[in-house]
Structures are given as structure tokens and as C-alpha cells.
Scaffold this active site. Structure first.
Site, PDB file in Angstrom:
ATOM      1  CE  LYS A 167      -8.899  -4.981   6.247  1.00 25.58           C
ATOM      2  NZ  LYS A 167      -8.915  -5.488   4.907  1.00 25.58           N
ATOM      3  CG  ASP A 211     -11.244  -4.380   2.422  1.00 30.20           C
ATOM      4  OD1 ASP A 211     -10.301  -3.916   1.763  1.00 30.20           O
ATOM      5  OD2 ASP A 211     -11.114  -4.825   3.580  1.00 30.20           O
ATOM      6  CB  SER A 235      -0.938   0.015   1.212  1.00 29.50           C
ATOM      7  OG  SER A 235      -1.929  -0.969   1.055  1.00 29.50           O
TER       8      SER A 235
HETATM    9  P1  NAP Z   1      -8.806 -11.099   9.649  1.00 28.45           P
HETATM   10  O1  NAP Z   1      -9.919 -10.155   9.985  1.00 28.45           O
HETATM   11  O2  NAP Z   1      -7.768 -11.370  10.678  1.00 28.45           O
HETATM   12  O3  NAP Z   1      -9.484 -12.480   9.178  1.00 28.45           O
HETATM   13  C1  NAP Z   1      -8.688 -13.576   8.782  1.00 28.45           C
HETATM   14  C2  NAP Z   1      -9.558 -14.820   8.654  1.00 28.45           C
HETATM   15  O4  NAP Z   1      -8.712 -15.886   8.250  1.00 28.45           O
HETATM   16  C3  NAP Z   1     -10.192 -15.260   9.980  1.00 28.45           C
HETATM   17  O5  NAP Z   1     -11.408 -15.908   9.732  1.00 28.45           O
HETATM   18  C4  NAP Z   1      -9.144 -16.234  10.521  1.00 28.45           C
HETATM   19  O6  NAP Z   1      -9.642 -17.173  11.420  1.00 28.45           O
HETATM   20  C5  NAP Z   1      -8.759 -16.934   9.222  1.00 28.45           C
HETATM   21  N1  NAP Z   1      -7.458 -17.585   9.366  1.00 28.45           N
HETATM   22  C6  NAP Z   1      -6.296 -17.044   9.812  1.00 28.45           C
HETATM   23  N2  NAP Z   1      -5.316 -17.965   9.774  1.00 28.45           N
HETATM   24  C7  NAP Z   1      -5.885 -19.107   9.310  1.00 28.45           C
HETATM   25  C8  NAP Z   1      -5.370 -20.420   9.075  1.00 28.45           C
HETATM   26  N3  NAP Z   1      -4.085 -20.718   9.276  1.00 28.45           N
HETATM   27  N4  NAP Z   1      -6.225 -21.360   8.594  1.00 28.45           N
HETATM   28  C9  NAP Z   1      -7.526 -21.066   8.377  1.00 28.45           C
HETATM   29  N5  NAP Z   1      -8.073 -19.834   8.601  1.00 28.45           N
HETATM   30  C10 NAP Z   1      -7.245 -18.870   9.050  1.00 28.45           C
HETATM   31  O7  NAP Z   1      -8.011 -10.599   8.356  1.00 28.45           O
HETATM   32  P2  NAP Z   1      -8.610  -9.819   7.088  1.00 28.45           P
HETATM   33  O8  NAP Z   1      -8.428  -8.377   7.288  1.00 28.45           O
HETATM   34  O9  NAP Z   1      -9.953 -10.367   6.807  1.00 28.45           O
HETATM   35  O10 NAP Z   1      -7.576 -10.240   5.935  1.00 28.45           O
HETATM   36  C11 NAP Z   1      -7.515 -11.577   5.446  1.00 28.45           C
HETATM   37  C12 NAP Z   1      -6.454 -11.637   4.360  1.00 28.45           C
HETATM   38  O11 NAP Z   1      -6.913 -10.922   3.211  1.00 28.45           O
HETATM   39  C13 NAP Z   1      -5.144 -10.971   4.791  1.00 28.45           C
HETATM   40  O12 NAP Z   1      -4.054 -11.755   4.366  1.00 28.45           O
HETATM   41  C14 NAP Z   1      -5.177  -9.626   4.078  1.00 28.45           C
HETATM   42  O13 NAP Z   1      -3.883  -9.139   3.775  1.00 28.45           O
HETATM   43  C15 NAP Z   1      -5.952  -9.961   2.791  1.00 28.45           C
HETATM   44  N6  NAP Z   1      -6.659  -8.789   2.265  1.00 28.45           N
HETATM   45  C16 NAP Z   1      -6.353  -8.363   1.012  1.00 28.45           C
HETATM   46  C17 NAP Z   1      -7.025  -7.274   0.485  1.00 28.45           C
HETATM   47  C18 NAP Z   1      -6.709  -6.780  -0.905  1.00 28.45           C
HETATM   48  O14 NAP Z   1      -7.018  -5.620  -1.197  1.00 28.45           O
HETATM   49  N7  NAP Z   1      -6.160  -7.602  -1.761  1.00 28.45           N
HETATM   50  C19 NAP Z   1      -8.012  -6.605   1.222  1.00 28.45           C
HETATM   51  C20 NAP Z   1      -8.306  -7.095   2.489  1.00 28.45           C
HETATM   52  C21 NAP Z   1      -7.613  -8.189   3.009  1.00 28.45           C
HETATM   53  P3  NAP Z   1      -9.256 -17.107  12.990  1.00 28.45           P
HETATM   54  O15 NAP Z   1     -10.054 -15.944  13.525  1.00 28.45           O
HETATM   55  O16 NAP Z   1      -9.648 -18.444  13.496  1.00 28.45           O
HETATM   56  O17 NAP Z   1      -7.769 -16.821  13.046  1.00 28.45           O
END
Ligand code: NAP
Length: 273
Positions: free
Chosen positions: A63, A99, A13
Site C-alpha cells: 500500500k 481504508d 474481497s
Molecule cells: P503492511 O503495509 O505490510 O503493514 C504491516 C505492518 O505490520 C508493518 O508495520 C509491519 O512491520 C507489521 N508487521 C508485520 N509482521 C509483523 C510481526 N510479525 N510482528 C509485528 N509487526 C509486524 O500491511 P497493511 O496493508 O497495513 O495490512 C496490515 C493488516 O491489516 C493485513 O493483515 C491486512 O490484511 C489487514 N487489513 C485489513 C483491512 C480490512 O478492511 N479489514 C484493511 C486493510 C488492511 P514490518 O514493516 O517490520 O514488517
């Protein structure tokens, strides 16, 4: 401008937001800052007191929790219960969600029409909320798989998912075999090799959207293509959510061409050996 998350090292970013400020002639700097969940309330208070911080992006894992620590929420953030952008005016912090629009535009750019298609979203965190909200009004069914099933249940309840619903990781093989679109909204793959489920569950009828973008050829995108499926990473979503955040912070149209070019350069840099 700050990026608050844990981890933040993978983020591209700063590269394209700083290019945007420069192209628009705005004297601002975007800096990633690693912040643990325990430190988040204190960091938000610091921002409230610091007139030089105009805003921030919020990323994994804050978030959802950040929403209750702010002074107000914009309409998308309120509806989704997830915030990826903060604006700071006076001592007031308002949360926004870009998002949702980022994912919708990126899916359209990829040429994928989710209508009459069944979708599986992996993860039930902040980004999954934005993805599910786009798909629940377009796809025929949306299944949400989380290792913590209660988190997926809450998401589906909060967003009124009527067709599809929460599904345990234990049923993933069956669900993967029945859906058309698979979206990875977990951080699984950031290490460059992990997958949520075995690669050979994928086939040429799937379309895969991985929210991860660094490394650009994510493990899931590579696995999908190896099995004949179409697949995209989260780079276009990153750009579109970032353009919308820029406009919230500055009140000016984002210089898209300069920001897109900077992001492409940053990707090439991050992919270099
Ligand atoms: P978040 O709120 O922390 O949510 C992550 C989710 O993934 C939770 O449900 C978590 O479950 C699950 N998770 C984490 N580790 C896991 C594992 N080893 N096996 C299975 N499930 C797992 O994060 P977020 O903000 O939603 O972001 C998720 C991902 O998307 C990040 O890597 C972020 O960088 C990416 N993202 C990309 C964009 C883009 O513009 N391309 C935008 C937003 C997000 P638990 O609660 O059980 O840990």
C-alpha cells in the site's frame, strides 16, 4: 478488477465484489493475484496496457510502495501516503484510499466513540496510516507501535500526530496498560493463533479493533473477549472500504445489501470446518 498483494489467500474481497457487479448488472470479474514486491512495477505496467482491467485493490505489503509507481493520487491517498484502490482510465493509473473511510465507519458501527480516549495502533504500514489518521483527530492520544521504530516515527511525522507518537515494542506492556482502544494493523493473527503481546495484558476496560477478519474469531478478538473486553474484527471495515472502491471503479452506488449478504455468506464458508 484485481486484488494485488502477498499473501492474498485470506481475502474475502472477491466474494462480495463479484456479488456487487452481478447485482448492479456490470460485466466485470474481481480476481486475487499474488504479486511480490519485486514484480509489482511490471504488473502495474501490464495493467496500464490492458484496457480490460478497470482497476484493482492493493493490499499487504504494497500500500505504501505502490503510491510512487502511479500516475496520480486522489486526496486521501495523497495525504496518507497509502493506496488501497487503483482506477485505470486510458493508460493512467490513479491511486485512492478507502481504508480511512472504511475504518471510520466500522468504528462508528461498533458503537465506539474514541473521543477523550487514548489509542494504541499496532503496526505502521499502509492500513495503520488510515487508522491513525482517523484517530489523531478524534482520540486524546494515539500511540503507534512498530517493531521497526523508524517506520512508526515516519508515520507520526507524515500524519502530524501531536498527542502520543511512536513507541517501541519494548514499551508495549506499559502502553497497553494505559490506553482504552487497541487497534491491530499488523498481519499477526492470520495464522489463527499468534498475538503481538501476551493475552493477559488485556482487561475489561479495553476496546479492541482487529483489522484481521479471517478467521472471523481472530486470536486478538478471542483473547480480548476472554479478558472481558469488547472486541470486533475487520469485517465491517472490509465491507465499507470495498463499497467505496466499487463506487470509484464503476461511478455507480454500490449495491450494499447484496455485497453485505455475499460477505456474510463468504465468512460462514471460510469458518466452516
Ligand atoms: P503492511 O503495509 O505490510 O503493514 C504491516 C505492518 O505490520 C508493518 O508495520 C509491519 O512491520 C507489521 N508487521 C508485520 N509482521 C509483523 C510481526 N510479525 N510482528 C509485528 N509487526 C509486524 O500491511 P497493511 O496493508 O497495513 O495490512 C496490515 C493488516 O491489516 C493485513 O493483515 C491486512 O490484511 C489487514 N487489513 C485489513 C483491512 C480490512 O478492511 N479489514 C484493511 C486493510 C488492511 P514490518 O514493516 O517490520 O514488517
Amino acid at each position: 478488477m484485481l486484488l494485488l498483494g502477498d499473501p492474498v489467500g485470506h481475502s474475502l474481497s472477491a466474494a462480495f465484489q463479484n456479488a456487487g457487479f452481478e447485482a448492479a448488472g456490470i460485466a466485470a470479474v474481481y480476481q486475487p493475484r499474488q504479486v511480490s514486491a519485486a514484480d509489482l512495477p511490471q504488473v502495474l505496467d501490464e495493467i496500464r496496457r490492458d484496457p480490460d482491467v478497470l482497476g484493482a485493490n492493493i493490499t499487504i505489503p504494497h500500500k505504501i510502495t505502490v503510491a510512487s509507481l502511479l500516475d496520480g493520487l486522489g486526496p486521501d491517498a495523497q495525504q496518507l501516503g497509502a493506496v488501497n484502490t487503483l482506477s485505470h482510465r486510458g493508460q493512467v493509473l490513479v491511486g485512492w484510499n478507502t481504508d480511512r473511510t472504511g475504518f471510520a465507519q466500522a468504528l462508528e458501527d461498533a458503537g465506539y466513540d474514541p473521543r477523550r480516549r487514548a489509542a494504541l495502533v499496532l503496526g505502521a504500514g499502509g492500513a495503520a496510516r488510515a487508522v491513525v489518521d482517523v484517530l489523531r483527530s478524534t482520540a486524546s492520544r494515539v500511540w503507534v507501535a512498530a517493531r521497526n521504530l523508524e517506520q512508526a516515527r515516519r508515520l507520526c511525522r507524515d500524519l502530524n500526530v501531536e498527542a502520543g507518537g511512536p513507541t517501541p515494542f519494548g514499551s508495549l506492556k506499559l502502553v497497553v496498560g494505559r490506553v482504552d482502544l487497541i487497534v491491530n494493523a499488523t498481519p499477526v493473527g492470520l495464522d489463527g493463533h499468534s498475538l503481538v503481546f501476551p493475552a493477559d495484558w488485556l482487561n475489561a476496560d479495553h476496546f479492541v479493533f482487529d483489522l484481521l477478519y479471517n478467521p472471523p474469531l481472530t486470536p486478538l478478538v478471542r483473547a480480548a473477549r476472554d479478558h472481558g473486553a469488547r472486541a470486533v474484527n475487520g469485517l465491517a471495515m472490509l465491507l465499507y472500504q470495498g463499497l467505496a472502491s466499487f463506487e470509484i471503479w464503476t461511478g455507480r452506488p454500490a449495491p450494499e445489501a447484496a455485497m453485505r449478504a455475499a460477505l456474510e455468506r463468504a465468512v460462514l464458508g471460510s469458518a466452516a470446518p
